[in-house]
Design a protein around this motif. Sequence first.
Motif, PDB file in Angstrom:
ATOM      1  N   ALA A  38       0.840  -1.195   0.000  1.00 38.47           N
ATOM      2  CA  ALA A  38       0.000   0.000   0.000  1.00 38.47           C
ATOM      3  C   ALA A  38       0.873   1.242   0.000  1.00 38.47           C
ATOM      4  CB  ALA A  38      -0.924   0.000   1.222  1.00 38.47           C
ATOM      5  N   VAL A  39       0.391   2.284  -0.656  1.00 39.94           N
ATOM      6  CA  VAL A  39       1.034   3.597  -0.608  1.00 39.94           C
ATOM      7  C   VAL A  39      -0.046   4.637  -0.377  1.00 39.94           C
ATOM      8  CG1 VAL A  39       2.953   2.933  -2.120  1.00 39.94           C
ATOM      9  CG2 VAL A  39       0.907   3.981  -3.107  1.00 39.94           C
ATOM     10  N   ALA A  40       0.337   5.720   0.295  1.00 40.56           N
ATOM     11  CA  ALA A  40      -0.603   6.802   0.595  1.00 40.56           C
ATOM     12  C   ALA A  40       0.120   8.126   0.487  1.00 40.56           C
ATOM     13  CB  ALA A  40      -1.191   6.623   1.999  1.00 40.56           C
ATOM     14  N   ASP A  41      -0.642   9.140   0.115  1.00 40.93           N
ATOM     15  CA  ASP A  41      -0.113  10.488  -0.052  1.00 40.93           C
ATOM     16  C   ASP A  41      -0.995  11.436   0.752  1.00 40.93           C
ATOM     17  OD1 ASP A  41       0.849  12.943  -0.833  1.00 40.93           O
ATOM     18  OD2 ASP A  41       0.368  12.723  -2.951  1.00 40.93           O
ATOM     19  N   GLY A  42      -0.424  12.058   1.779  1.00 37.19           N
ATOM     20  CA  GLY A  42      -1.179  12.959   2.623  1.00 37.19           C
ATOM     21  C   GLY A  42      -1.596  14.222   1.890  1.00 37.19           C
ATOM     22  N   LYS A  47      -3.524  19.081   8.105  1.00 33.13           N
ATOM     23  CA  LYS A  47      -2.458  19.435   9.044  1.00 33.13           C
ATOM     24  C   LYS A  47      -1.584  18.256   9.454  1.00 33.13           C
ATOM     25  CE  LYS A  47      -1.806  22.120  13.299  1.00 33.13           C
ATOM     26  NZ  LYS A  47      -2.515  22.840  14.395  1.00 33.13           N
ATOM     27  N   TYR A  48      -2.185  17.095   9.631  1.00 28.64           N
ATOM     28  CA  TYR A  48      -1.430  15.931  10.108  1.00 28.64           C
ATOM     29  C   TYR A  48      -1.488  14.774   9.104  1.00 28.64           C
ATOM     30  CZ  TYR A  48      -1.744  18.557  14.457  1.00 28.64           C
ATOM     31  OH  TYR A  48      -1.678  19.548  15.401  1.00 28.64           O
ATOM     32  N   SER A  49      -1.506  15.124   7.828  1.00 32.85           N
ATOM     33  CA  SER A  49      -1.684  14.096   6.801  1.00 32.85           C
ATOM     34  C   SER A  49      -0.534  13.100   6.752  1.00 32.85           C
ATOM     35  CB  SER A  49      -1.876  14.734   5.432  1.00 32.85           C
ATOM     36  OG  SER A  49      -0.727  15.446   5.021  1.00 32.85           O
ATOM     37  N   PHE A  51       0.813  11.711   9.248  1.00 24.22           N
ATOM     38  CA  PHE A  51       0.432  10.651  10.179  1.00 24.22           C
ATOM     39  C   PHE A  51      -0.697   9.810   9.596  1.00 24.22           C
ATOM     40  CE2 PHE A  51       1.678  14.103  13.334  1.00 24.22           C
ATOM     41  CZ  PHE A  51       2.984  13.632  13.449  1.00 24.22           C
ATOM     42  N   GLY A  52      -1.601  10.464   8.856  1.00 18.38           N
ATOM     43  CA  GLY A  52      -2.682   9.742   8.216  1.00 18.38           C
ATOM     44  C   GLY A  52      -2.176   8.746   7.189  1.00 18.38           C
ATOM     45  N   SER A  53      -1.187   9.151   6.395  1.00 21.66           N
ATOM     46  CA  SER A  53      -0.627   8.259   5.379  1.00 21.66           C
ATOM     47  C   SER A  53      -0.061   6.989   6.010  1.00 21.66           C
ATOM     48  CB  SER A  53       0.473   8.981   4.595  1.00 21.66           C
ATOM     49  OG  SER A  53      -0.048  10.045   3.853  1.00 21.66           O
ATOM     50  N   GLU A  54       0.745   7.170   7.033  1.00 26.86           N
ATOM     51  CA  GLU A  54       1.350   6.007   7.685  1.00 26.86           C
ATOM     52  C   GLU A  54       0.289   5.135   8.345  1.00 26.86           C
ATOM     53  OE1 GLU A  54       4.779   4.821  10.989  1.00 26.86           O
ATOM     54  OE2 GLU A  54       4.514   6.911  10.374  1.00 26.86           O
ATOM     55  N   LEU A  55      -0.656   5.761   9.029  1.00 33.07           N
ATOM     56  CA  LEU A  55      -1.696   4.998   9.711  1.00 33.07           C
ATOM     57  C   LEU A  55      -2.558   4.231   8.719  1.00 33.07           C
ATOM     58  CD1 LEU A  55      -3.123   4.244  12.333  1.00 33.07           C
ATOM     59  CD2 LEU A  55      -4.439   6.371  12.168  1.00 33.07           C
ATOM     60  N   ALA A  56      -2.883   4.843   7.587  1.00 36.63           N
ATOM     61  CA  ALA A  56      -3.698   4.164   6.575  1.00 36.63           C
ATOM     62  C   ALA A  56      -3.000   2.921   6.052  1.00 36.63           C
ATOM     63  CB  ALA A  56      -4.011   5.125   5.429  1.00 36.63           C
ATOM     64  N   VAL A  57      -1.725   3.059   5.692  1.00 39.14           N
ATOM     65  CA  VAL A  57      -0.977   1.940   5.122  1.00 39.14           C
ATOM     66  C   VAL A  57      -0.802   0.817   6.143  1.00 39.14           C
ATOM     67  CG1 VAL A  57       1.295   1.252   4.255  1.00 39.14           C
ATOM     68  CG2 VAL A  57       0.201   3.334   3.383  1.00 39.14           C
ATOM     69  N   GLU A  58      -0.396   1.175   7.351  1.00 39.03           N
ATOM     70  CA  GLU A  58      -0.163   0.145   8.359  1.00 39.03           C
ATOM     71  C   GLU A  58      -1.465  -0.536   8.781  1.00 39.03           C
ATOM     72  OE1 GLU A  58       2.600  -1.037   9.093  1.00 39.03           O
ATOM     73  OE2 GLU A  58       3.972   0.475   8.306  1.00 39.03           O
ATOM     74  N   ASP A 113      -7.960  16.180   9.251  1.00 37.97           N
ATOM     75  CA  ASP A 113      -6.539  16.511   9.405  1.00 37.97           C
ATOM     76  C   ASP A 113      -5.633  15.365   8.962  1.00 37.97           C
ATOM     77  OD1 ASP A 113      -6.976  19.050  10.456  1.00 37.97           O
ATOM     78  OD2 ASP A 113      -6.947  18.379  12.538  1.00 37.97           O
ATOM     79  N   LEU A 114      -6.195  14.158   8.836  1.00 37.35           N
ATOM     80  CA  LEU A 114      -5.421  12.964   8.497  1.00 37.35           C
ATOM     81  C   LEU A 114      -5.627  12.540   7.037  1.00 37.35           C
ATOM     82  CD1 LEU A 114      -6.314  10.967  11.737  1.00 37.35           C
ATOM     83  CD2 LEU A 114      -4.123  12.068  11.256  1.00 37.35           C
TER      84      LEU A 114
END
Length: 258
Positions: A38-42, A47-49, A51-58, A113-114
């Motif tokens: 998985a890959v994600a782009d905030g 503001k805290y995207s 953290f959102g990218s990492e949380l989504a992928v994990e 924010d994520l």
Amino acid sequence: MVWKAIARSAVGTSHEEEKIPCQDYGHYRIFDDVIVGAVADGAGSAKYSRFGSELAVETVIKCFADINELPDQQGFSQPLNQEKAKEVFTKFVKEVIRAFNEKADNKGYSVSDLACTLLVFIATPEWVAAMQIGDGFMVVHSQDAEYQLLFEPDKGEFFNETTFVTSANALEEMQVQVISGKQEFICASTDGLEKVAIRLSDWQPHAPFFKPLEEYLRETLKPEDDEKYVIDFLNSKRLNSRTDDDKTLLLCYFKKQI
């Protein structure tokens, strides 16, 4: 036969100048002959995207692991059809939103924010199931075919607009595809590399971008060499002269054991 993979991100030059950390994230996990990536782009406006990218992928990878390791199920050893794949990916996205809500509550954030885009694939030696919310791209390659772009990136109605997993219409806009046959090479990336890797006039992969990456992954034997090669590529002056955005590459190759 084994999967070989690497995922690396690099901060864009525009973000370096503004002292903004990388908002991309990519990761994968291999279960015998099955790989999930998985890959994600905030979102730049969130503001805290990062953290959102990492949380989504994990979260996606954990969801996959939980399903794949249930003792009374066969995991993903059986092929998914389009309907089942959509069910699986819908479950993943809902779990990402649940994780976002939990983090937002704990940290005092707004869920928006994520905000991030999200691309996910499940691959076996015989089939690939993939999904995409937002922009970025996923390209596959089999021995007897050309490089294939699985989805046209979602650019929205207006310039620099796309769908995020936090968008109200995320599940409606989620693209899903299942393809059969052995795909020896898979590349998932955020939109920082789109205009370099994809011919935007007709949404065709630019083979000279992917071929050296595939050949390198096929030939090299040392994981530490893979990391240096990909990081050097992502930080190269030549590449940065053509894109100033954050860049992520998740590269996978299905390799015959010697």
